[in-house]
Each structure stands twice: as C-alpha cells, then as structure tokens.
Design a protein around this motif. Sequence first.
Motif, PDB file in Angstrom:
ATOM      1  N   TYR A 104      28.570  35.094 -12.083  1.00 58.00           N
ATOM      2  CA  TYR A 104      28.621  33.794 -11.388  1.00 58.00           C
ATOM      3  C   TYR A 104      27.778  33.839 -10.107  1.00 58.00           C
ATOM      4  N   THR A 105      27.928  34.907  -9.346  1.00 62.88           N
ATOM      5  CA  THR A 105      27.180  35.050  -8.094  1.00 62.88           C
ATOM      6  C   THR A 105      25.678  35.044  -8.337  1.00 62.88           C
ATOM      7  N   VAL A 106      25.234  35.805  -9.349  1.00 61.80           N
ATOM      8  CA  VAL A 106      23.810  35.908  -9.642  1.00 61.80           C
ATOM      9  C   VAL A 106      23.261  34.561 -10.116  1.00 61.80           C
ATOM     10  N   LEU A 107      23.958  33.930 -11.058  1.00 61.25           N
ATOM     11  CA  LEU A 107      23.478  32.658 -11.613  1.00 61.25           C
ATOM     12  C   LEU A 107      23.471  31.552 -10.553  1.00 61.25           C
ATOM     13  N   LEU A 108      24.506  31.525  -9.715  1.00 64.07           N
ATOM     14  CA  LEU A 108      24.549  30.507  -8.666  1.00 64.07           C
ATOM     15  C   LEU A 108      23.420  30.707  -7.664  1.00 64.07           C
ATOM     16  N   ASN A 109      23.112  31.946  -7.349  1.00 58.23           N
ATOM     17  CA  ASN A 109      21.995  32.220  -6.445  1.00 58.23           C
ATOM     18  C   ASN A 109      20.663  31.803  -7.064  1.00 58.23           C
ATOM     19  N   ILE A 110      20.521  31.975  -8.365  1.00 61.31           N
ATOM     20  CA  ILE A 110      19.303  31.526  -9.042  1.00 61.31           C
ATOM     21  C   ILE A 110      19.186  30.008  -8.976  1.00 61.31           C
ATOM     22  N   ILE A 111      20.297  29.317  -9.212  1.00 59.28           N
ATOM     23  CA  ILE A 111      20.294  27.848  -9.097  1.00 59.28           C
ATOM     24  C   ILE A 111      19.952  27.431  -7.673  1.00 59.28           C
ATOM     25  N   THR A 112      20.492  28.150  -6.689  1.00 57.51           N
ATOM     26  CA  THR A 112      20.190  27.843  -5.284  1.00 57.51           C
ATOM     27  C   THR A 112      18.710  28.036  -4.993  1.00 57.51           C
ATOM     28  N   MET A 113      18.124  29.092  -5.552  1.00 55.96           N
ATOM     29  CA  MET A 113      16.690  29.315  -5.357  1.00 55.96           C
ATOM     30  C   MET A 113      15.877  28.171  -5.950  1.00 55.96           C
ATOM     31  N   ILE A 114      16.269  27.685  -7.128  1.00 62.10           N
ATOM     32  CA  ILE A 114      15.528  26.606  -7.782  1.00 62.10           C
ATOM     33  C   ILE A 114      15.649  25.307  -6.999  1.00 62.10           C
ATOM     34  N   THR A 115      16.862  24.964  -6.552  1.00 62.81           N
ATOM     35  CA  THR A 115      17.039  23.718  -5.809  1.00 62.81           C
ATOM     36  C   THR A 115      16.372  23.795  -4.433  1.00 62.81           C
ATOM     37  N   THR A 116      16.410  24.975  -3.813  1.00 68.25           N
ATOM     38  CA  THR A 116      15.711  25.138  -2.533  1.00 68.25           C
ATOM     39  C   THR A 116      14.210  25.036  -2.734  1.00 68.25           C
ATOM     40  N   MET A 117      13.723  25.561  -3.851  1.00 63.73           N
ATOM     41  CA  MET A 117      12.304  25.436  -4.197  1.00 63.73           C
ATOM     42  C   MET A 117      11.920  23.966  -4.335  1.00 63.73           C
ATOM     43  N   LEU A 118      12.751  23.192  -5.044  1.00 63.89           N
ATOM     44  CA  LEU A 118      12.495  21.758  -5.209  1.00 63.89           C
ATOM     45  C   LEU A 118      12.464  21.049  -3.859  1.00 63.89           C
ATOM     46  N   PHE A 119      13.442  21.353  -3.010  1.00 65.73           N
ATOM     47  CA  PHE A 119      13.475  20.726  -1.684  1.00 65.73           C
ATOM     48  C   PHE A 119      12.266  21.143  -0.863  1.00 65.73           C
ATOM     49  N   SER A 120      11.845  22.405  -0.988  1.00 59.80           N
ATOM     50  CA  SER A 120      10.705  22.902  -0.218  1.00 59.80           C
ATOM     51  C   SER A 120       9.421  22.168  -0.587  1.00 59.80           C
ATOM     52  N   VAL A 121       9.255  21.862  -1.870  1.00 58.41           N
ATOM     53  CA  VAL A 121       8.070  21.109  -2.304  1.00 58.41           C
ATOM     54  C   VAL A 121       8.075  19.726  -1.663  1.00 58.41           C
ATOM     55  N   GLY A 122       9.197  19.025  -1.747  1.00 58.42           N
ATOM     56  CA  GLY A 122       9.283  17.709  -1.115  1.00 58.42           C
ATOM     57  C   GLY A 122       9.121  17.775   0.386  1.00 58.42           C
ATOM     58  N   TYR A 123       9.718  18.779   0.996  1.00 56.34           N
ATOM     59  CA  TYR A 123       9.630  19.014   2.443  1.00 56.34           C
ATOM     60  C   TYR A 123       8.179  19.207   2.870  1.00 56.34           C
ATOM     61  N   GLY A 124       7.443  20.026   2.115  1.00 58.74           N
ATOM     62  CA  GLY A 124       6.031  20.247   2.419  1.00 58.74           C
ATOM     63  C   GLY A 124       5.193  18.997   2.254  1.00 58.74           C
ATOM     64  N   LEU A 125       5.478  18.230   1.198  1.00 60.33           N
ATOM     65  CA  LEU A 125       4.728  16.991   0.969  1.00 60.33           C
ATOM     66  C   LEU A 125       4.979  15.976   2.081  1.00 60.33           C
ATOM     67  N   ILE A 126       6.209  15.921   2.565  1.00 58.81           N
ATOM     68  CA  ILE A 126       6.515  15.020   3.686  1.00 58.81           C
ATOM     69  C   ILE A 126       5.687  15.408   4.906  1.00 58.81           C
ATOM     70  N   TYR A 127       5.614  16.706   5.190  1.00 61.39           N
ATOM     71  CA  TYR A 127       4.842  17.182   6.340  1.00 61.39           C
ATOM     72  C   TYR A 127       3.366  16.809   6.207  1.00 61.39           C
ATOM     73  N   PHE A 128       2.763  17.102   5.053  1.00 66.71           N
ATOM     74  CA  PHE A 128       1.339  16.814   4.876  1.00 66.71           C
ATOM     75  C   PHE A 128       1.071  15.311   4.908  1.00 66.71           C
ATOM     76  N   ASP A 129       1.986  14.528   4.363  1.00 72.78           N
ATOM     77  CA  ASP A 129       1.816  13.081   4.391  1.00 72.78           C
ATOM     78  C   ASP A 129       1.848  12.557   5.831  1.00 72.78           C
ATOM     79  N   LEU A 130       2.759  13.091   6.643  1.00 74.41           N
ATOM     80  CA  LEU A 130       2.831  12.671   8.041  1.00 74.41           C
ATOM     81  C   LEU A 130       1.600  13.110   8.818  1.00 74.41           C
ATOM     82  N   LYS A 131       1.062  14.281   8.489  1.00 73.64           N
ATOM     83  CA  LYS A 131      -0.170  14.723   9.145  1.00 73.64           C
ATOM     84  C   LYS A 131      -1.334  13.795   8.804  1.00 73.64           C
TER      85      LYS A 131
END
Length: 304
Positions: free
Chosen positions: A257-284
């Motif tokens: 459970y710990t390993v799989l949940l951490n993998i899911i967290t990595m994937i969702t954080t990755m998704l947020f990071s992509v959107g986060y980066g796009l927001i930054y570049f768009d504002l620039k």
Amino acid sequence: MKDKSSTPQSFGSVLDLTFRISKNHFATFFLIFLIVVGPIVLLEALISLIGGSGLIRDVASGGSFLEQLTNTVDEALYGTTTIAEDLGTIVSGLATIVLYPIAQAAVILAIKAIRKGEEFTAGTVIKKAFSRFWPIFASSLLFGVIVFGLIFFPILIITIISSIGAVFSPVVGITFGVVLFLGAAAVIAYLLTRWGLYLPAVVFERCAPGLGRSWDLTRRNFWRTFGLIVVIGLIAIIISSVFEMILTMLFGYSVLYTVLLNIITMITTMLFSVGYGLIYFDLKLRNDGDDLMDMIEDYDTPKA
C-alpha cells in the motif's frame, strides 16, 4: 518545431496542454520522479517492513470485510504509532521538503525544452535541477514555513476568539468563527497564489527565494492563476484520494500500500508540476513578452 505553449494561452488551453504534455511525455516525467524520489519511497517501504507492517495486506481484525476496514482506519487515525511509523513519517516529510521540489523543477525544465523544441532526457533536466539545489531547498523550506504560519496562527486566533464568544452566546461564537474562517481562508488563498510561483522563478531567474518575482508575475492575473491552480490541484487530489481509498480497501496499510500510494503521489505531483510550469511560462509571456524575445533571437541567429 516549438510547442503551442510558446504563445499565451487561454484558461482552457492551459488545462488541455497540461494533460496533453503529461500524456505525450509521461514516461520521461515519471522517470524523473522515480530517479529523484524513488530511493526515498524504497527506504520508507523498508522501514515499514522492519516495523512489522505486512508485505501485501495489513488490516485490523474484524468479523467482516467492512468491519476490518473500519477498524484499520480507526487504528491509523486514533491508535498509537510505532517508532517505525514515526520514522517513516519523518522520511516522507523530508522527501516532500527536499526532493519533490527538485523533481518538480526538473519537470519544469523539461517543459521549457519542449516549448523551445529542444531535445532533453530525464538525466539532463535532473542534473540542471540539482545545480540549483540549495536555492530550491532554502526557498521551499521558507515557503513551507510561511504556509505553516498562515494556517496555524489564524486557526489558533479563530479558536480563541470563537471560544470567548461562545462563553457569552454559542450563536455569537459560531458566527464569529465562520466569518473569521472565511476571511482568513480568502487571505491565505490570495497570498499563497501570489507567492506560489516561487519555484520556477528560483530555477530560471536566480532570484531566491522567488517570492517577489512570483508576486510580480501574478499581478493583474490573480483570478486566472488561482483558478488554474485550484482546478489542477483538485484533479490531482481527487485522483490521489480515489486511489488511496481503493488501495486501503485492498491492502490495508501494508508495505505494498505504501509503495503504490507513493507511486500515485508521484504521478499526481507530476501532473500538477506540468500545469504549474505552464502557468509560470504563460505568465512570463504575458508580463515579459518572452514570445517576442524568442522571435528577435531567432531573427538575429544566422542560419547555418
């Protein structure tokens, strides 16, 4: 050829690009998180295993499946923790403060390469991210302290004021509490949105801790930035919550459970990071006219 994200985007276009880029470069982005955060995930799993957690399934006793699940959750919420569990929590917290920002920075660096039509690998962007390790770490730590202070002290003050009001009248206490909570939530949301783009500013503009630069970028773009962060963040939270519930039902609080949940967290954080980066570049693009500067650079660069 440069990506569509090299021009200013609408609200919907940023969301569309977030999912499209995440899908097209999923393997590379996930590899980034796996390399940077993966060792900590394995260490946390090892600590759980040594601490006595079951490898595949670890649930509390009970007569039925539902009773077992309820008892397992109750033990996790209200039971005493072991030294191994406390150590695992500390390791997870350190990963959040130290390594997750590095992985996010690497993804944002990859997005910059995508925008410019440049080749990149997980290794090259990770190396660039680690070259800014100390500014990223110090800025993330400062931002974490700010978030803690913005949440802890208002809650403390609201609780004290509401309790005093409740002594005279329960209705007055509740009313004061609700009004103060809504006001504090609005202020916190405003400040965190205005300061929230500190990480890419630290990575690209070398202006640690990046809070002032984030404040400048979000000027006249607060509601749009706030809306995008909330929508992308909610999507990531919903995905994580659904999978956490499913994994808890299937495996309890086991090592798997710990390993799989951490993998899911990595994937969702990755998704947020992509959107986060796009927001930054768009504002620039909107604030600094980076698209115009790119055109000038392309014009000035002699053809081979």
